[in-house]
Design a protein around this motif. Structure first.
Motif, PDB file in Angstrom:
ATOM      1  N   LEU A  49      -6.991   5.327  -3.342  1.00  0.00           N
ATOM      2  CA  LEU A  49      -6.030   4.338  -2.838  1.00  0.00           C
ATOM      3  C   LEU A  49      -5.092   3.883  -3.951  1.00  0.00           C
ATOM      4  CD1 LEU A  49      -5.127   2.342  -0.547  1.00  0.00           C
ATOM      5  CD2 LEU A  49      -6.792   0.743  -1.501  1.00  0.00           C
TER       6      LEU A  49
ATOM      7  N   ARG B 137       4.003  -1.889   4.987  1.00  0.00           N
ATOM      8  CA  ARG B 137       3.120  -1.572   3.851  1.00  0.00           C
ATOM      9  C   ARG B 137       2.327  -2.745   3.299  1.00  0.00           C
ATOM     10  NH1 ARG B 137       6.539   0.335  -0.669  1.00  0.00           N
ATOM     11  NH2 ARG B 137       4.520   0.455  -1.642  1.00  0.00           N
TER      12      ARG B 137
ATOM     13  N   THR C  98      -5.371  -7.779  -0.204  1.00  0.00           N
ATOM     14  CA  THR C  98      -6.457  -6.994  -0.782  1.00  0.00           C
ATOM     15  C   THR C  98      -7.830  -7.605  -0.540  1.00  0.00           C
ATOM     16  OG1 THR C  98      -6.075  -8.044  -2.940  1.00  0.00           O
ATOM     17  CG2 THR C  98      -5.018  -5.905  -2.537  1.00  0.00           C
TER      18      THR C  98
ATOM     19  N   VAL D   7       0.853  -1.187   0.000  1.00  0.00           N
ATOM     20  CA  VAL D   7       0.000   0.000   0.000  1.00  0.00           C
ATOM     21  C   VAL D   7       0.890   1.237   0.000  1.00  0.00           C
ATOM     22  CG1 VAL D   7      -1.712   1.275   1.352  1.00  0.00           C
ATOM     23  CG2 VAL D   7      -1.853  -1.227   1.203  1.00  0.00           C
TER      24      VAL D   7
ATOM     25  N   TRP E 260      -1.270   6.070   2.537  1.00  0.00           N
ATOM     26  CA  TRP E 260      -2.574   5.464   2.837  1.00  0.00           C
ATOM     27  C   TRP E 260      -2.573   4.587   4.077  1.00  0.00           C
ATOM     28  CZ3 TRP E 260      -7.422   6.028   1.179  1.00  0.00           C
ATOM     29  CH2 TRP E 260      -7.597   6.896   0.106  1.00  0.00           C
TER      30      TRP E 260
ATOM     31  N   VAL F 144      -2.156   0.905  -4.724  1.00  0.00           N
ATOM     32  CA  VAL F 144      -1.501  -0.338  -4.291  1.00  0.00           C
ATOM     33  C   VAL F 144      -0.554  -0.811  -5.388  1.00  0.00           C
ATOM     34  CG1 VAL F 144      -3.393  -1.018  -2.757  1.00  0.00           C
ATOM     35  CG2 VAL F 144      -3.370  -1.829  -5.114  1.00  0.00           C
TER      36      VAL F 144
END
Length: 107
Positions: free
Chosen positions: A98, A82, A86, A53, A57, A100
Motif C-alpha cells: 500500500l 482517493r 488511516t 491513497v 489501491w 499513501v
C-alpha cells in the motif's frame, strides 16, 4: 505484516513494516512519520490522519464507513476519489505494498 509506503507532502518516503491488526495510522505514529497527527488516537473523531491513497489501491480497500465519510468532510483538501482516514484502514497481508501520501497539512 504488510510493507506500507508513506509519502510526506514534500516527497520524503518511508517504507515501514506494519504488523497485522494495527492500523495504517498506528504504523505512521509508532514510527514517527511526519504528516499524520492522529489527534483522536484512532477513534474516527477527527480528520488528522487523512491521506491520499495511491489510485491503484482504491479498489482493493474496503469502502469507507459512514463515520469516516463524515469526518473526511473536515479534512484538508479531501479528494473524493482517493482520501481515506488511516485510522480506519486495518493492516493485513492484503495491504502489503500500500502507498499513501500525506496532504500539505492536517485540519
Amino acid at each position: 505484516m504488510a510493507r506500507i509506503t508513506y509519502i510526506e507532502f514534500g516527497g520524503k518516503e518511508h517504507v515501514i513494516d506494519v504488523p497485522d491488526g494495527a492500523t495504517v495510522m498506528e504504523g505512521a505514529r509508532d514510527n514517527g512519520i511526519q504528516g499524520i497527527r492522529a489527534d483522536c488516537g484512532g477513534a474516527c473523531a477527527c480528520s488528522t490522519c487523512h491521506v491520499y491513497v495511491d489510485p491503484s489501491w482504491m479498489d482493493r480497500l474496503p469502502p469507507p464507513g459512514a463515520m469516516e465519510e463524515d469526518m473526511l468532510d473536515f479534512a484538508y483538501e479531501p479528494d473524493p476519489a482517493r482520501s481515506r482516514l488511516t485510522c480506519q484502514l486495518r493492516v493485513s497481508n492484503a495491504l502489503d505494498g500500500l502507498v499513501v501520501q500525506m496532504p500539505e497539512m492536517q485540519s
